[in-house]
Design a protein around this motif. Structure first.
Motif, PDB file in Angstrom:
ATOM      1  N   VAL A  69      -7.181   1.228   2.613  1.00  0.00           N
ATOM      2  CA  VAL A  69      -7.578  -0.036   1.993  1.00  0.00           C
ATOM      3  C   VAL A  69      -6.445  -1.035   2.181  1.00  0.00           C
ATOM      4  N   ALA A  70      -6.759  -2.306   2.053  1.00  0.00           N
ATOM      5  CA  ALA A  70      -5.730  -3.340   2.103  1.00  0.00           C
ATOM      6  C   ALA A  70      -4.886  -3.266   0.835  1.00  0.00           C
ATOM      7  N   GLU A  71      -3.596  -3.490   0.978  1.00  0.00           N
ATOM      8  CA  GLU A  71      -2.711  -3.399  -0.182  1.00  0.00           C
ATOM      9  C   GLU A  71      -3.152  -4.336  -1.303  1.00  0.00           C
ATOM     10  N   GLY A  72      -3.643  -5.500  -0.937  1.00  0.00           N
ATOM     11  CA  GLY A  72      -4.086  -6.472  -1.932  1.00  0.00           C
ATOM     12  C   GLY A  72      -5.325  -6.056  -2.710  1.00  0.00           C
ATOM     13  N   ALA A 111      -4.920   3.929   0.108  1.00  0.00           N
ATOM     14  CA  ALA A 111      -3.585   3.518   0.527  1.00  0.00           C
ATOM     15  C   ALA A 111      -3.654   2.554   1.704  1.00  0.00           C
ATOM     16  N   PRO A 112      -2.727   1.596   1.745  1.00  0.00           N
ATOM     17  CA  PRO A 112      -2.607   0.781   2.951  1.00  0.00           C
ATOM     18  C   PRO A 112      -1.877   1.582   4.024  1.00  0.00           C
ATOM     19  N   PRO A 113      -2.209   1.373   5.295  1.00  0.00           N
ATOM     20  CA  PRO A 113      -1.549   2.125   6.372  1.00  0.00           C
ATOM     21  C   PRO A 113      -0.027   1.952   6.380  1.00  0.00           C
ATOM     22  N   ALA A 114       0.466   0.883   5.774  1.00  0.00           N
ATOM     23  CA  ALA A 114       1.901   0.623   5.765  1.00  0.00           C
ATOM     24  C   ALA A 114       2.713   1.722   5.092  1.00  0.00           C
ATOM     25  N   ILE A 115       2.075   2.537   4.230  1.00  0.00           N
ATOM     26  CA  ILE A 115       2.865   3.604   3.580  1.00  0.00           C
ATOM     27  C   ILE A 115       3.383   4.583   4.627  1.00  0.00           C
ATOM     28  N   TRP A 116       2.731   4.629   5.784  1.00  0.00           N
ATOM     29  CA  TRP A 116       3.163   5.475   6.902  1.00  0.00           C
ATOM     30  C   TRP A 116       3.779   4.653   8.029  1.00  0.00           C
ATOM     31  N   ILE A 133       2.307   2.263   9.585  1.00  0.00           N
ATOM     32  CA  ILE A 133       1.243   1.940  10.529  1.00  0.00           C
ATOM     33  C   ILE A 133       0.732   0.539  10.218  1.00  0.00           C
ATOM     34  N   GLU A 134       0.618  -0.262  11.229  1.00  0.00           N
ATOM     35  CA  GLU A 134       0.104  -1.639  11.042  1.00  0.00           C
ATOM     36  C   GLU A 134      -1.381  -1.669  11.198  1.00  0.00           C
TER      37      GLU A 134
END
Length: 132
Positions: free
Chosen positions: A81-84, A124-129, A131-132
């Motif tokens: 999901v998107a962080e926002g 989770a947003p992919p950024a936790i890994w 990943i963009e």
């Protein structure tokens, strides 16, 4: 021609004996489109560009159509999901009586909750890994 690296996850599975409760949860609460519903064996849901498969392990462990499989105890699946959107998801789940727990990671944060069968889901947003 060589073999390349797999490009993503096409499907993931969780296991639940009560497929009606699973369908209410995944389709009703989470909004996933139920593509196939064949109780007592399985329910398949479209999630973005992939599929979440919910199998009744009592049925799939005795399958002869495909390799028998099943799990005992809860499994884990993280959904993008998107962080926002995390706060809105936490509110939606909480309003439905679903307990939500937050986790902080070097690349951001995510939220965890359980489906009616006890499987551990994560948004989770992919950024936790990274990943963009």
């Amino acid at each position: 021609m060589g073999v390349g690296e797999p490009q993503g996850i096409l499907e993931a599975s969780v296991y639940a004996e009560d497929l009606e409760a699973a369908r209410d949860f995944y389709e009703g609460l989470l909004g996933f489109d139920c593509q196939v519903y064949e109780p007592p064996r399985h329910a398949f849901f479209r999630v973005g560009r992939g599929m979440l498969l919910v199998f009744n392990p009592a049925e799939t462990s005795k399958s002869d159509e495909v390799p028998a499989h099943g799990a005992s105890g809860p499994v884990h699946v993280a959904l993008t999901v998107a962080e926002g959107e995390l706060e809105a998801w936490a509110e939606r789940l909480g309003a439905a009586g679903v307990e939500v727990r937050w986790a902080d990671w070097p690349g951001g944060r995510s939220l965890f909750f359980r489906d009616p069968a006890g499987n551990l889901l994560e948004l989770a947003p992919p950024a936790i890994w990274g990943i963009e």
